[in-house]
Design a protein around this motif. Structure first.
Motif, PDB file in Angstrom:
ATOM      1  N   LEU A 118       0.829  -1.190   0.000  1.00 45.50           N
ATOM      2  CA  LEU A 118       0.000   0.000   0.000  1.00 45.50           C
ATOM      3  C   LEU A 118       0.870   1.249   0.000  1.00 45.50           C
ATOM      4  O   LEU A 118       1.881   1.315   0.684  1.00 45.50           O
ATOM      5  CB  LEU A 118      -0.915  -0.004   1.217  1.00 45.50           C
ATOM      6  N   VAL A 119       0.435   2.220  -0.775  1.00 42.68           N
ATOM      7  CA  VAL A 119       1.145   3.490  -0.917  1.00 42.68           C
ATOM      8  C   VAL A 119       0.254   4.591  -0.381  1.00 42.68           C
ATOM      9  O   VAL A 119      -0.958   4.624  -0.656  1.00 42.68           O
ATOM     10  CB  VAL A 119       1.503   3.758  -2.390  1.00 42.68           C
ATOM     11  N   CYS A 120       0.810   5.482   0.416  1.00 42.39           N
ATOM     12  CA  CYS A 120       0.079   6.624   0.960  1.00 42.39           C
ATOM     13  C   CYS A 120       0.091   7.754  -0.074  1.00 42.39           C
ATOM     14  O   CYS A 120       1.138   8.072  -0.638  1.00 42.39           O
ATOM     15  CB  CYS A 120       0.709   7.100   2.266  1.00 42.39           C
ATOM     16  N   VAL A 121      -1.066   8.351  -0.303  1.00 40.69           N
ATOM     17  CA  VAL A 121      -1.218   9.373  -1.335  1.00 40.69           C
ATOM     18  C   VAL A 121      -1.632  10.676  -0.669  1.00 40.69           C
ATOM     19  O   VAL A 121      -2.617  10.724   0.071  1.00 40.69           O
ATOM     20  CB  VAL A 121      -2.271   8.953  -2.384  1.00 40.69           C
ATOM     21  N   LYS A 141      -0.560  15.295  -6.619  1.00 39.96           N
ATOM     22  CA  LYS A 141      -0.459  14.144  -5.731  1.00 39.96           C
ATOM     23  C   LYS A 141       0.995  13.797  -5.434  1.00 39.96           C
ATOM     24  O   LYS A 141       1.867  13.947  -6.273  1.00 39.96           O
ATOM     25  CB  LYS A 141      -1.143  12.922  -6.352  1.00 39.96           C
ATOM     26  N   LEU A 142       1.213  13.317  -4.224  1.00 39.33           N
ATOM     27  CA  LEU A 142       2.511  12.817  -3.819  1.00 39.33           C
ATOM     28  C   LEU A 142       2.305  11.444  -3.221  1.00 39.33           C
ATOM     29  O   LEU A 142       1.408  11.241  -2.398  1.00 39.33           O
ATOM     30  CB  LEU A 142       3.153  13.748  -2.789  1.00 39.33           C
ATOM     31  N   ARG A 143       3.128  10.464  -3.597  1.00 38.53           N
ATOM     32  CA  ARG A 143       2.983   9.093  -3.119  1.00 38.53           C
ATOM     33  C   ARG A 143       4.213   8.699  -2.308  1.00 38.53           C
ATOM     34  O   ARG A 143       5.342   8.929  -2.744  1.00 38.53           O
ATOM     35  CB  ARG A 143       2.789   8.142  -4.300  1.00 38.53           C
ATOM     36  N   ARG A 144       3.969   8.075  -1.156  1.00 41.30           N
ATOM     37  CA  ARG A 144       5.057   7.574  -0.321  1.00 41.30           C
ATOM     38  C   ARG A 144       4.671   6.198   0.220  1.00 41.30           C
ATOM     39  O   ARG A 144       3.488   5.918   0.472  1.00 41.30           O
ATOM     40  CB  ARG A 144       5.350   8.523   0.840  1.00 41.30           C
ATOM     41  N   ASP A 145       5.668   5.358   0.442  1.00 40.81           N
ATOM     42  CA  ASP A 145       5.411   4.026   0.965  1.00 40.81           C
ATOM     43  C   ASP A 145       4.809   4.117   2.369  1.00 40.81           C
ATOM     44  O   ASP A 145       5.212   4.961   3.177  1.00 40.81           O
ATOM     45  CB  ASP A 145       6.699   3.209   1.027  1.00 40.81           C
ATOM     46  N   SER A 146       3.858   3.254   2.661  1.00 40.46           N
ATOM     47  CA  SER A 146       3.304   3.187   4.009  1.00 40.46           C
ATOM     48  C   SER A 146       4.365   2.663   4.972  1.00 40.46           C
ATOM     49  O   SER A 146       5.268   1.915   4.588  1.00 40.46           O
ATOM     50  CB  SER A 146       2.077   2.274   4.037  1.00 40.46           C
ATOM     51  N   LEU A 147       4.261   3.063   6.228  1.00 36.54           N
ATOM     52  CA  LEU A 147       5.226   2.622   7.242  1.00 36.54           C
ATOM     53  C   LEU A 147       4.945   1.199   7.690  1.00 36.54           C
ATOM     54  O   LEU A 147       5.870   0.433   7.964  1.00 36.54           O
ATOM     55  CB  LEU A 147       5.170   3.569   8.447  1.00 36.54           C
ATOM     56  N   SER A 148       3.670   0.837   7.785  1.00 36.09           N
ATOM     57  CA  SER A 148       3.297  -0.519   8.200  1.00 36.09           C
ATOM     58  C   SER A 148       1.835  -0.754   7.897  1.00 36.09           C
ATOM     59  O   SER A 148       1.042   0.191   7.795  1.00 36.09           O
ATOM     60  CB  SER A 148       3.568  -0.733   9.699  1.00 36.09           C
ATOM     61  N   VAL A 149       1.476  -2.023   7.751  1.00 38.44           N
ATOM     62  CA  VAL A 149       0.091  -2.464   7.603  1.00 38.44           C
ATOM     63  C   VAL A 149      -0.117  -3.587   8.605  1.00 38.44           C
ATOM     64  O   VAL A 149       0.661  -4.541   8.647  1.00 38.44           O
ATOM     65  CB  VAL A 149      -0.200  -2.967   6.177  1.00 38.44           C
ATOM     66  N   LEU A 174      -5.101   5.968   0.038  1.00 41.00           N
ATOM     67  CA  LEU A 174      -4.262   4.803  -0.194  1.00 41.00           C
ATOM     68  C   LEU A 174      -4.408   4.311  -1.625  1.00 41.00           C
ATOM     69  O   LEU A 174      -5.474   4.420  -2.222  1.00 41.00           O
ATOM     70  CB  LEU A 174      -4.643   3.663   0.763  1.00 41.00           C
ATOM     71  N   GLU A 175      -3.330   3.787  -2.134  1.00 40.69           N
ATOM     72  CA  GLU A 175      -3.339   3.098  -3.413  1.00 40.69           C
ATOM     73  C   GLU A 175      -2.463   1.858  -3.280  1.00 40.69           C
ATOM     74  O   GLU A 175      -1.564   1.800  -2.447  1.00 40.69           O
ATOM     75  CB  GLU A 175      -2.803   3.985  -4.537  1.00 40.69           C
ATOM     76  N   GLU A 176      -2.749   0.875  -4.111  1.00 39.47           N
ATOM     77  CA  GLU A 176      -1.889  -0.300  -4.169  1.00 39.47           C
ATOM     78  C   GLU A 176      -0.842  -0.072  -5.243  1.00 39.47           C
ATOM     79  O   GLU A 176      -1.133   0.472  -6.299  1.00 39.47           O
ATOM     80  CB  GLU A 176      -2.732  -1.535  -4.479  1.00 39.47           C
ATOM     81  N   ARG A 177       0.392  -0.456  -4.954  1.00 40.32           N
ATOM     82  CA  ARG A 177       1.491  -0.104  -5.852  1.00 40.32           C
ATOM     83  C   ARG A 177       1.262  -0.586  -7.276  1.00 40.32           C
ATOM     84  O   ARG A 177       1.613   0.080  -8.243  1.00 40.32           O
ATOM     85  CB  ARG A 177       2.799  -0.686  -5.314  1.00 40.32           C
ATOM     86  N   GLU A 178       0.645  -1.747  -7.430  1.00 38.50           N
ATOM     87  CA  GLU A 178       0.433  -2.313  -8.758  1.00 38.50           C
ATOM     88  C   GLU A 178      -0.857  -1.829  -9.403  1.00 38.50           C
ATOM     89  O   GLU A 178      -1.206  -2.282 -10.491  1.00 38.50           O
ATOM     90  CB  GLU A 178       0.416  -3.840  -8.670  1.00 38.50           C
TER      91      GLU A 178
END
Length: 607
Positions: A118-121, A141-149, A174-178
């Motif tokens: 999951l990517v934070c948007v 928009k800016l996307r960054r990796d989530s810290l944890s799920v 949230l978005e999924e990387r793929e």
């Protein structure tokens, strides 16, 4: 006459037709001009972006008790998950160092959590740096990796995201990387799913709730109640969203202390409390100097749904309860967990409840490894920072149906029976702690055992001891600091009031102080600087100031003379050393080391 009239009609009809045509064209031109001005003003900000230094925070004045206000994540047909399923962002909480997203349908999310990234948007508040032909929505928009799920409870999962940068809204999607998961756009509002743009402030929030008989125990941040006494419950009311169409049932609070408010369930569900599970709950608070109950009350924002902890427990109907369990709260203690669990298992502890307070180390892997080796350790996600007392109250409810006694200790604290040379008072052997408490179980009035804590220092070391803290640190302060306790969870006061070290008991029960020559706690509080400096990040206790704060600098909860900055003193390795105490080291080496290799159970071997 007829022909003249027809000619007049034709002459009068033309201007009317022209005027109608002119008005439509004018409207179209005006609409186009307004649209141009709108887009133009969106591109050119009216306020200097540099004036923004914090994310935009929106706090609703009334909590949404229904779960209909959500941001939805819809799965594409080629998703790893069910096509007909949705993941919804139910709530967002802004912490000092991250944003917490509470996501529904956790069972679906966690089935494939290792496969889905999951990517934070984040959305920019103002932007004027995109070129013609580019989508403003995309460039902002800016996307960054989530810290944890993580799985949070049976209804929800949590996703931790980095704080938004300057000039970006605190609302995170949230978005999924793929690309298999997307957030519903504004056009998708026709689906009937509303989007919740509110971001809750952690300073004042109802954050957790659990069933307990015909009551709900509700955990609340920001009440600012006294840390060591019960409060007047009449100033609070409970609001539970049991009705259809957003109808709320209001009940009385029966107790209140620290961050815990106990609420009566509505009358219609008391005979079957499980009906309240999964329902949103919040707390009403009387304004200052207002004594009327339920009139002009302020309703606190809430992210809490009522959960039944019994259904999450590990069944032991055939064997009965465990005699001795332990609750702890950790942040990044994976390297120390193995020694702590294995040592206390030798003394007789049978069950461990580990409340994980936002660790970002390998704590999950450490617990999974211990479970594979038949240590009964369970990890419980507790994302609420500086709530150790409330977390321990929560753990008593979780452990009560499984355990006769529950100890409350940190991972750097080790219970120790001092060695006695008398033949009649020889050091108790394996399972000695469990056997000791079993004896007290036959004394019904004793419901808490207290043991003094000795604080150990770096003991001259400048690097982590290879054989663990129990063997490496052997020098301590002379006088004990505070104490820790083991309690009977069924004998605790209805308020669940505790000050970390001990709990308030119901009337008719009492505590017992064990003599220091019988049992003590070795608290490896001041370790080598590499380990100790991590404490400057955050303390877990609610009423204890963080190390970097200029508060209570003379308190025993702080390192004397250290100050508020994580700067190693030149003689750190020699401090806090008044008495050399090798008792626990000698005992561990004599009883737990392998007689062939000399290795202790928690030492790693690489072939």
């Amino acid at each position: 006459m007829d022909s003249d009239q027809r000619r007049k009609r034709k002459r009068t009809a033309k201007p009317l037709s022209y005027n109608h045509h002119f008005s439509v064209r004018s409207l179209l031109l005006c609409f186009a001009f307004v649209a141009f001005l709108y887009l133009f003003t969106r591109r050119i900000p009216m306020i200097n972006p540099s004036s923004f230094r914090r994310p935009v925070l929106i706090v609703p004045s009334f909590p949404l008790l229904s779960s209909s206000s959500t941001t939805s994540l819809k799965l594409y047909p080629n998703s790893l998950l069910s096509v007909s399923s949705h993941l919804k962002i139910e709530d967002q909480v802004l912490f000092p160092d991250h944003v917490l997203l509470i996501v529904s349908n956790s069972n679906l999310l966690m089935k494939k959590r290792d496969e889905i990234e999951l990517v934070c948007v984040y959305r920019e508040i103002f932007s004027n740096n995109y070129s013609v032909g580019e989508s403003f929505a995309e460039i902002s928009k800016l996307r960054r990796d989530s810290l944890s799920v993580d799985e949070y409870n049976k209804f929800q999962s949590i996703v931790r995201c980095p704080l938004p940068p300057d000039n970006y809204s605190a609302t995170v999607n949230l978005e999924e990387r793929e690309g298999r998961i997307r957030v519903l756009s504004d056009k998708d509002e026709k689906s009937g799913i509303k989007r919740n743009r509110a971001v809750h402030n952690w300073d004042s929030l109802v954050y957790s709730a659990t069933l307990d008989g015909d009551t709900a125990v509700v955990f609340v941040k920001g009440l600012n109640l006294r840390p060591d006494r019960a409060s007047d419950a009449s100033q609070f009311s409970c609001h539970i969203g049991l009705g259809r169409g957003g109808k709320i049932s209001m009940t009385k609070a029966v107790s209140a202390a620290q961050e815990v408010v106990r609420c009566l369930l509505p009358r219609r569900v008391r005979l079957s409390p499980i009906k309240a599970e999964g329902v949103r709950v919040t707390i009403g608070v009387n304004p200052p100097h207002v004594h009327a109950w339920a009139h002009d009350q302020v309703l606190l924002p809430s992210v809490a749904k009522i959960v039944d902890l019994k259904s999450e427990g590990r069944k032991r109907e055939s064997e009965g309860k465990y005699e001795l369990c332990v609750c702890t709260m950790v942040w990044n203690q994976a390297p120390n967990l193995r020694e702590w669990v294995m040592y206390h298992a030798w003394l007789g502890i049978e069950r461990w409840f580990v409340y994980d307070n936002n660790s970002d180390d390998a704590i999950k892997e450490a617990i999974e490894e211990l479970e594979l080796e038949d240590y009964n350790v369970s990890r419980h996600v507790w994302p609420w920072i500086k709530t150790q007392e409330a977390g321990f109250s929560h753990c008593t409810l979780r452990a009560r149906d499984e355990c006769n006694w529950v100890g409350f200790m940190d991972v750097d604290e080790f219970l120790y029976f001092p060695f006695r040379r008398s033949r009649k008072l020889r050091f108790p052997g394996q399972n000695s702690l469990r056997n000791l408490l079993a004896n007290f179980s036959s004394t019904p009035k004793i419901a808490e055992i207290r043991m003094a804590c000795h604080s150990f220092g770096p003991s001259g070391l400048i690097s982590l001891p290879a054989q663990g803290v129990t063997v490496g640190y052997t020098c301590r302060l002379q006088s004990p600091e505070r104490h820790k306790s083991i309690v009977r969870p069924d004998a605790l006061d209805v308020t669940l009031l505790n000050v970390v070290h001990h709990f308030r008991l119901r009337k008719g029960f009492r505590y017992l102080n064990l003599p220091q020559n019988m049992a003590v706690i070795n608290h490896y509080k001041y370790q080598v600087w590499e380990s100790f400096r991590a404490k400057f990040f955050r303390r877990v206790a609610t009423y204890v100031a963080d190390w970097q704060e200029n508060q209570n600098e003379g308190s025993r909860d702080r390192a004397p003379g250290l100050g508020t900055e994580a700067i190693e003193p030149h003689n750190w390795h020699l401090q806090f050393c008044e008495v050399w105490d090798t008792g626990l080291r000698d005992f561990v080496l004599a009883n737990l080391a392998d007689r062939t290799t000399g290795l202790l159970p928690w030492e790693r071997t690489f072939l």
